[in-house]
Design a protein around this motif. Sequence first.
Motif, mmCIF file in Angstrom:
data_model
loop_
_atom_site.group_PDB
_atom_site.id
_atom_site.type_symbol
_atom_site.label_atom_id
_atom_site.label_comp_id
_atom_site.label_asym_id
_atom_site.label_seq_id
_atom_site.Cartn_x
_atom_site.Cartn_y
_atom_site.Cartn_z
ATOM 1 N N GLU A 291 0.949 -1.233 0.162
ATOM 2 C CA GLU A 291 0.052 0.030 0.009
ATOM 3 C C GLU A 291 0.936 1.233 -0.100
ATOM 4 O O GLU A 291 0.764 2.256 -0.905
ATOM 5 C CB GLU A 291 -0.896 -0.036 1.243
ATOM 6 N N ARG A 292 2.027 1.316 0.759
ATOM 7 C CA ARG A 292 2.945 2.453 0.547
ATOM 8 C C ARG A 292 3.528 2.466 -0.560
ATOM 9 O O ARG A 292 3.734 3.554 -1.065
ATOM 10 C CB ARG A 292 3.756 2.168 1.797
ATOM 11 N N ILE A 293 4.000 1.645 -1.257
ATOM 12 C CA ILE A 293 4.595 1.356 -2.699
ATOM 13 C C ILE A 293 3.434 1.985 -3.355
ATOM 14 O O ILE A 293 4.026 2.742 -4.471
ATOM 15 C CB ILE A 293 5.230 0.075 -2.730
ATOM 16 N N LEU A 296 3.471 5.686 -3.457
ATOM 17 C CA LEU A 296 4.786 6.332 -3.975
ATOM 18 C C LEU A 296 4.511 6.258 -5.609
ATOM 19 O O LEU A 296 5.237 7.006 -6.257
ATOM 20 C CB LEU A 296 5.962 5.351 -3.636
ATOM 21 N N SER A 297 3.643 5.321 -6.040
ATOM 22 C CA SER A 297 3.568 5.437 -7.690
ATOM 23 C C SER A 297 2.275 6.006 -7.922
ATOM 24 O O SER A 297 2.018 6.020 -8.927
ATOM 25 C CB SER A 297 3.214 4.015 -7.953
ATOM 26 N N GLY A 298 2.117 7.508 -7.120
ATOM 27 C CA GLY A 298 1.204 8.358 -7.366
ATOM 28 C C GLY A 298 1.458 9.232 -8.632
ATOM 29 O O GLY A 298 2.282 8.954 -9.333
ATOM 30 N N ALA A 299 0.791 10.554 -8.598
ATOM 31 C CA ALA A 299 0.754 11.008 -9.529
ATOM 32 C C ALA A 299 2.192 11.878 -9.755
ATOM 33 O O ALA A 299 2.569 12.453 -10.758
ATOM 34 C CB ALA A 299 -0.148 12.566 -9.387
ATOM 35 N N SER A 300 3.059 11.761 -8.856
ATOM 36 C CA SER A 300 4.251 12.516 -8.736
ATOM 37 C C SER A 300 5.414 11.724 -9.947
ATOM 38 O O SER A 300 6.396 12.338 -10.277
ATOM 39 C CB SER A 300 4.990 12.601 -7.553
ATOM 40 N N VAL A 301 5.004 10.611 -10.243
ATOM 41 C CA VAL A 301 5.789 9.642 -11.161
ATOM 42 C C VAL A 301 4.901 9.267 -12.310
ATOM 43 O O VAL A 301 3.795 8.992 -12.191
ATOM 44 C CB VAL A 301 6.593 8.503 -10.436
ATOM 45 N N PRO A 302 5.550 9.300 -13.587
ATOM 46 C CA PRO A 302 4.699 8.702 -14.705
ATOM 47 C C PRO A 302 4.136 7.269 -14.606
ATOM 48 O O PRO A 302 3.213 6.957 -15.504
ATOM 49 C CB PRO A 302 5.494 9.217 -15.897
ATOM 50 N N PHE A 303 4.953 6.487 -13.907
ATOM 51 C CA PHE A 303 4.789 5.234 -14.074
ATOM 52 C C PHE A 303 4.720 4.467 -12.374
ATOM 53 O O PHE A 303 5.235 5.044 -11.940
ATOM 54 C CB PHE A 303 5.662 4.513 -14.912
ATOM 55 N N ARG A 304 4.000 3.183 -12.494
ATOM 56 C CA ARG A 304 4.257 2.576 -11.340
ATOM 57 C C ARG A 304 5.577 2.190 -10.996
ATOM 58 O O ARG A 304 6.426 1.450 -11.690
ATOM 59 C CB ARG A 304 3.244 1.563 -11.176
#
Length: 402
Positions: A291-293, A296-304
């Motif tokens: 869930e934490r990872i 981190l894969s949210g809107a701040s990076v383009p990919f998971r």
Amino acid sequence: MAEQTEDDGAGTPADPFAVRIAQLEAENAALRSRLAAGDAGESVVTDDAAVLQSVGIYRYHHPLESAAAYKERLSVLEARISALVVEGRAIEKSNLFTFNNSLAQGRRMTDDLSKLMLRAYNAEAENSLRTLRAGNVETAKSRLERSRTAIAKLGKLMEMRISDAFHELRVEEVELTADWLMKKQEEREAQREERARLREEAKVAKELADQRAQLDKERAHVLNALALLEGNGGADPELLVRLAEIDEAIKENDFRAANIRAGYVYVISNEGAFGKNVVKIGLTRRLEPRERIAELSGASVPFRFDIHALHYSDDAVSLETELHKHFADRALNRANPRKEFFFATPAEVREVLLRKVGNLLEYFEDADALEFRQSVGLWPQPHAFAQRLTTEGEQNLPAQPS
């Protein structure tokens, strides 16, 4: 020193004093124009990014504990700068210069010209302060030095120059202002990270509390069922096994709630965002680390992010710290050690983990990078951009330390 009287163009002799002042102002304006164009004397590098990259990590000129301490020091310094101006010690000049064979007129001219020169120097200093950032400290100081040199050249005949004491104070002002800006930025970053840490801790505390409440509820149901069976002279071994499991889970829950060092160390990557051979080594106390990872894969990076390793440890804090120290010379961000990205392959991190913990229950060598691989073929100029992104990790990977 004698000056020839000029005609003002209307048949009336012009004031030689005003003529000379106008000439000197024109010379000063011309010189400042040449300075701005980089055509006088030694050139100054004005590309702040290039200067910052050549200098490297920012080093404080005057180390103080807080941004407030820098503001206090700057207030004292500003008072000292103003005092030198009021006392007439900001700019030095000759008192023996004569104009039209008049010492009084000569002093008048040097006084007026010194005010003009000091105004130009201070304008350069104030402009440097207004545009100051961590990356252009050296540029600002160089410009200030060049302005002082230009004034000394223009005022050579009158032995006019910015005093050493005043110049040193203004240079110190530039350094202190840069230090203050950097300290303020660090404090904002620390506050942001502390807020994020408190939010994360609150989520962990809620998860543990919810789990404990659920376990207590289930334990009560099992105890009631066992009591009914015993009242009827019966028994259920499976319920006894489940009760033991619940008691063990409650014990583990209480341990994790009391021990803030327990948690999961994770190794993840994001090939589409950072290229190959770059991993993030982090820590989460969540009951479900994925869930934490996912956050981190949210809107701040383009990919998971892809998960390579998850390892639970009773002292995950120490384990994470040891991994960060091991790969410290491969950190992407050398200016902020709190960032957790490193030039390393998952296999290299796995080797270090195995030496420290013995075995890993979960490890994946290759990254799926599903969204990245689905998208890269549709990017503009894929053969140039995509190829650079997928190979730059290998090119930038530092040699393994011996």
